[in-house]
Design a protein around this motif. Structure first.
Motif, PDB file in Angstrom:
ATOM      1  N   LEU A 467       0.949  -1.253  -0.023  1.00  0.00           N
ATOM      2  CA  LEU A 467      -0.002   0.079   0.086  1.00  0.00           C
ATOM      3  C   LEU A 467       0.795   1.135  -0.108  1.00  0.00           C
ATOM      4  O   LEU A 467       0.489   2.250  -0.833  1.00  0.00           O
ATOM      5  CB  LEU A 467      -0.867   0.027   1.131  1.00  0.00           C
ATOM      6  N   TYR A 468       1.839   1.322   0.858  1.00  0.00           N
ATOM      7  CA  TYR A 468       2.429   2.620   1.040  1.00  0.00           C
ATOM      8  C   TYR A 468       3.566   2.739  -0.177  1.00  0.00           C
ATOM      9  O   TYR A 468       4.070   3.845  -0.537  1.00  0.00           O
ATOM     10  CB  TYR A 468       3.406   2.426   2.443  1.00  0.00           C
ATOM     11  N   GLN A 469       4.047   1.561  -0.801  1.00  0.00           N
ATOM     12  CA  GLN A 469       4.886   1.606  -1.664  1.00  0.00           C
ATOM     13  C   GLN A 469       4.263   2.105  -3.107  1.00  0.00           C
ATOM     14  O   GLN A 469       4.767   3.346  -3.797  1.00  0.00           O
ATOM     15  CB  GLN A 469       5.519   0.322  -2.099  1.00  0.00           C
ATOM     16  N   GLN A 470       3.081   1.708  -3.181  1.00  0.00           N
ATOM     17  CA  GLN A 470       2.222   2.417  -4.574  1.00  0.00           C
ATOM     18  C   GLN A 470       1.780   3.748  -4.242  1.00  0.00           C
ATOM     19  O   GLN A 470       1.621   4.582  -4.871  1.00  0.00           O
ATOM     20  CB  GLN A 470       0.777   1.651  -4.436  1.00  0.00           C
ATOM     21  N   HIS A 471       1.531   4.198  -2.725  1.00  0.00           N
ATOM     22  CA  HIS A 471       1.162   5.632  -2.458  1.00  0.00           C
ATOM     23  C   HIS A 471       2.359   6.309  -2.907  1.00  0.00           C
ATOM     24  O   HIS A 471       2.027   7.359  -3.517  1.00  0.00           O
ATOM     25  CB  HIS A 471       0.726   5.583  -1.029  1.00  0.00           C
ATOM     26  N   ASN A 472       3.548   5.983  -2.293  1.00  0.00           N
ATOM     27  CA  ASN A 472       4.775   6.706  -2.495  1.00  0.00           C
ATOM     28  C   ASN A 472       4.907   6.922  -4.017  1.00  0.00           C
ATOM     29  O   ASN A 472       5.448   8.023  -4.498  1.00  0.00           O
ATOM     30  CB  ASN A 472       6.060   6.270  -1.909  1.00  0.00           C
ATOM     31  N   GLU A 473       4.911   5.790  -4.915  1.00  0.00           N
ATOM     32  CA  GLU A 473       4.923   6.147  -6.335  1.00  0.00           C
ATOM     33  C   GLU A 473       3.761   7.098  -6.898  1.00  0.00           C
ATOM     34  O   GLU A 473       4.286   7.777  -7.760  1.00  0.00           O
ATOM     35  CB  GLU A 473       4.631   4.562  -7.113  1.00  0.00           C
ATOM     36  N   VAL A 474       2.548   7.070  -6.388  1.00  0.00           N
ATOM     37  CA  VAL A 474       1.670   7.931  -6.915  1.00  0.00           C
ATOM     38  C   VAL A 474       2.069   9.518  -6.571  1.00  0.00           C
ATOM     39  O   VAL A 474       2.096  10.494  -7.360  1.00  0.00           O
ATOM     40  CB  VAL A 474       0.340   7.744  -6.363  1.00  0.00           C
ATOM     41  N   LEU A 475       2.705   9.586  -5.485  1.00  0.00           N
ATOM     42  CA  LEU A 475       3.148  11.085  -5.073  1.00  0.00           C
ATOM     43  C   LEU A 475       4.682  11.346  -5.660  1.00  0.00           C
ATOM     44  O   LEU A 475       5.268  12.310  -5.358  1.00  0.00           O
ATOM     45  CB  LEU A 475       3.451  10.991  -3.520  1.00  0.00           C
ATOM     46  N   GLU A 476       5.136  10.248  -6.643  1.00  0.00           N
ATOM     47  CA  GLU A 476       6.420  10.422  -7.110  1.00  0.00           C
ATOM     48  C   GLU A 476       7.507  10.587  -6.171  1.00  0.00           C
ATOM     49  O   GLU A 476       8.538  11.389  -6.573  1.00  0.00           O
ATOM     50  CB  GLU A 476       6.454  11.732  -8.188  1.00  0.00           C
ATOM     51  N   SER A 477       7.313   9.863  -5.173  1.00  0.00           N
ATOM     52  CA  SER A 477       8.577   9.910  -3.906  1.00  0.00           C
ATOM     53  C   SER A 477       8.688   8.350  -3.600  1.00  0.00           C
ATOM     54  O   SER A 477       7.820   7.608  -3.393  1.00  0.00           O
ATOM     55  CB  SER A 477       8.246  10.657  -2.826  1.00  0.00           C
ATOM     56  N   ALA A 478       9.693   7.755  -3.463  1.00  0.00           N
ATOM     57  CA  ALA A 478      10.176   6.534  -3.051  1.00  0.00           C
ATOM     58  C   ALA A 478      11.211   6.201  -2.194  1.00  0.00           C
ATOM     59  O   ALA A 478      12.031   5.637  -2.413  1.00  0.00           O
ATOM     60  CB  ALA A 478      10.408   5.619  -4.332  1.00  0.00           C
ATOM     61  N   PRO A 479      10.921   7.009  -1.050  1.00  0.00           N
ATOM     62  CA  PRO A 479      11.798   6.607   0.204  1.00  0.00           C
ATOM     63  C   PRO A 479      11.872   5.333   0.607  1.00  0.00           C
ATOM     64  O   PRO A 479      10.779   4.697   0.449  1.00  0.00           O
ATOM     65  CB  PRO A 479      11.334   7.705   1.353  1.00  0.00           C
ATOM     66  N   ALA A 480      12.906   4.913   1.112  1.00  0.00           N
ATOM     67  CA  ALA A 480      13.114   3.601   1.717  1.00  0.00           C
ATOM     68  C   ALA A 480      12.212   3.468   3.055  1.00  0.00           C
ATOM     69  O   ALA A 480      12.020   4.415   3.719  1.00  0.00           O
ATOM     70  CB  ALA A 480      14.614   3.103   2.224  1.00  0.00           C
TER      71      ALA A 480
END
Length: 509
Positions: A467-480
């Protein structure tokens, strides 16, 4: 100006009662000053004028100002929703114990013993009731007795004597006195009014309207209607039960049914709960071994409501869950906590489910119950009762194909519960083979604790990270993603509804 003894704003109460909004059922009660009665938000009677009403957090507060419960909407049958819930843990525990009858009946304990059990002084407990409930402990307990008796008078054909016993009164004389003093009618007169008003009573061949004093050894059959506040995701709950059902201990006969056998304080029986979506309720048929089991009826009905999670306020819960941005569009409305009958049963299910699939865990559970559960013929139905802790403590468990360490953990759990029946679930951590996940699962399904986010569960972990990886991708950010830190933040955000988030995550596709 409308008098207001309710935490919900007057305007919201007004709109809810005029719309007969079932989502507010049990959250507030409307006192009608011109008629002297109080009603649920869904009462079918003609809505009174706003200047003639007063709103209350609980039916008890309405009763304390001299109002009587409505015969049409029956406030005693509303789903539970108390203003004090979540405010004081000690008070909530006390209320839960009183509601299942610890202060009433032949085995009643004193207020001092109740206080000791809760780890507080009797003076402090009395203060909690005065400030949180607005009445004394004794008055609250007596009110709950009367409302339970009133529900049985409405919905069943149990005799007056049987109802007095079920409500925790030690004599029919005392039952009549208290009922008449509070509701201005004797139980017999009240029942006649119910019949004359053409309110349908449940028919069964073992019940009589006449008072009887000779205990019956025949099975006792009765039916009650238990309400909930919508929404209710019954299909998901039904499917959850179906996958984990134990043959002859649980059954699902059709899309709207769930039933199971049970034992409570030595009383055995079974129930069939049939979902009635149109009325936001379950029609529940209950069968007890014999009339002596009526003394536990209040506790049995309370446990059925807990197992089905009928008192949940899904509006409040889902409002909090929506604070999690990645989950907002995926929340299943009305998803509840399907409970087990006891914490011990939940503990056994958790041990059997360690490091195996749901299907394998269900297979092991069926083998356990078949081998060590007690087979009983109750009325005309053959059922199996879940094995007692003592039986599991001494079982060989040879029938179960699983590691010896887990068998020993089951034996040890049975022995611990047998020797320490009142111990806290957290004390199970002293048992070899019982870890935090097992204890958390028992809290969540056995005790229906609302705030258990099973972070250590592999399915929960996988779905949170996705869920959070997909959400970060939508926000165009991919922090560890630091899973430990993330789940601490999530748990804090959704508290006190972590258990509901766990079930939401389990149900994500």
């Amino acid at each position: 100006m409308v008098d207001h003894d309710c935490t919900i704003a007057s305007e919201i109460c007004r709109k809810a009662r005029l719309a007969r909004d079932a989502r507010f059922d049990g959250q507030f009660f409307t006192g009608v000053l011109t008629t002297g009665i109080y009603c649920r938000s869904i009462c079918p009677a003609v809505s009174p004028k706003e200047e003639n009403v007063r709103y209350f957090d609980s039916p008890l507060k309405a009763a304390n100002v001299g109002l009587r419960p409505c015969l049409r909407c029956r406030p005693d049958s509303a789903p539970g929703s108390f203003a004090w819930k979540g405010v004081a843990t000690t008070l909530e525990r006390a209320i839960s114990l009183i509601d299942v009858g610890v202060l009433t009946g032949a085995d009643a304990i004193s207020i001092e013993q109740l206080s000791e059990r809760l780890g507080v002084s009797s003076r402090y407990l009395r203060k909690l009731f005065t400030e949180g409930v607005g009445t004394s402990i004794k008055q609250y307990a007596q009110y709950r007795q009367l409302m339970f008796a009133k529900q049985l008078l409405h919905q069943t054909e149990l005799s007056i004597t049987q109802i007095g016993l079920a409500a925790g009164f030690n004599s029919i004389r005392r039952f009549n006195e208290v009922f008449k003093q509070t509701l201005k009618l004797t139980p017999s007169t009240f029942r006649k009014q119910v019949i004359s008003a053409n309110i349908k009573l449940t028919k069964n061949s073992h019940s009589k309207i006449n008072e009887v004093d000779v205990p019956s050894v025949e099975p006792i059959k009765l039916s009650v209607e238990l309400y909930y506040r919508p929404p209710f995701a019954w299909q998901q709950q039904h499917d959850f039960y179906q996958v984990r059902a134990v043959s002859n201990m649980e059954w699902l006969e059709g899309d709207n049914n769930y039933g199971r056998s049970f034992t409570t304080n030595g009383v055995s029986g079974y129930f069939d709960a049939n979902h009635n979506n149109a009325r936001n309720s379950f029609n529940v048929d209950i069968v007890l071994d014999n009339e002596q089991g009526l003394s536990e009826l209040s506790a049995i009905i309370a446990n059925i409501k807990r197992v089905l999670d009928l008192d949940a306020n899904m509006q409040a819960i889902e409002q909090v869950l929506h604070l999690l941005a990645p989950l907002q569009q995926k929340i299943i409305p009305g998803l509840r906590l399907p409970g087990t009958w006891s914490t011990f049963e939940a503990g056994c299910r958790a041990v059997l489910g360690q490091q195996v699939s749901i299907i394998q865990a269900s297979k092991l559970l069926n083998q356990l119950v078949l081998a060590y559960g007690e087979k009983r013929m109750i009325s005309d139905k053959e059922v199996i009762l879940f094995p007692t802790a003592e039986v599991i403590a001494n079982a060989s468990l040879d029938e179960l194909k699983m590691p010896g360490a887990r068998k020993l953990a089951l034996n040890a759990l049975g022995e611990f519960v047998t020797q320490n029946p009142a111990a806290d679930i957290n004390d199970w951590l002293s048992i070899k083979g019982i870890g935090p996940w097992t204890v958390a699962y028992a809290h969540m399904r056995g005790a229906s604790s609302p705030d258990v986010l099973l972070c250590g569960d592999l399915v929960v972990k996988k779905r949170v990270l996705t869920l959070y990886q997909q959400h970060n991708e939508v926000l165009e950010s991919a922090p560890a993603i630091d899973y430990s830190a993330l789940t601490k933040e999530i748990a804090s955000t959704v508290s006190p509804w972590g258990s509901y988030l766990t079930f939401q995550l389990w149900n994500l596709s």
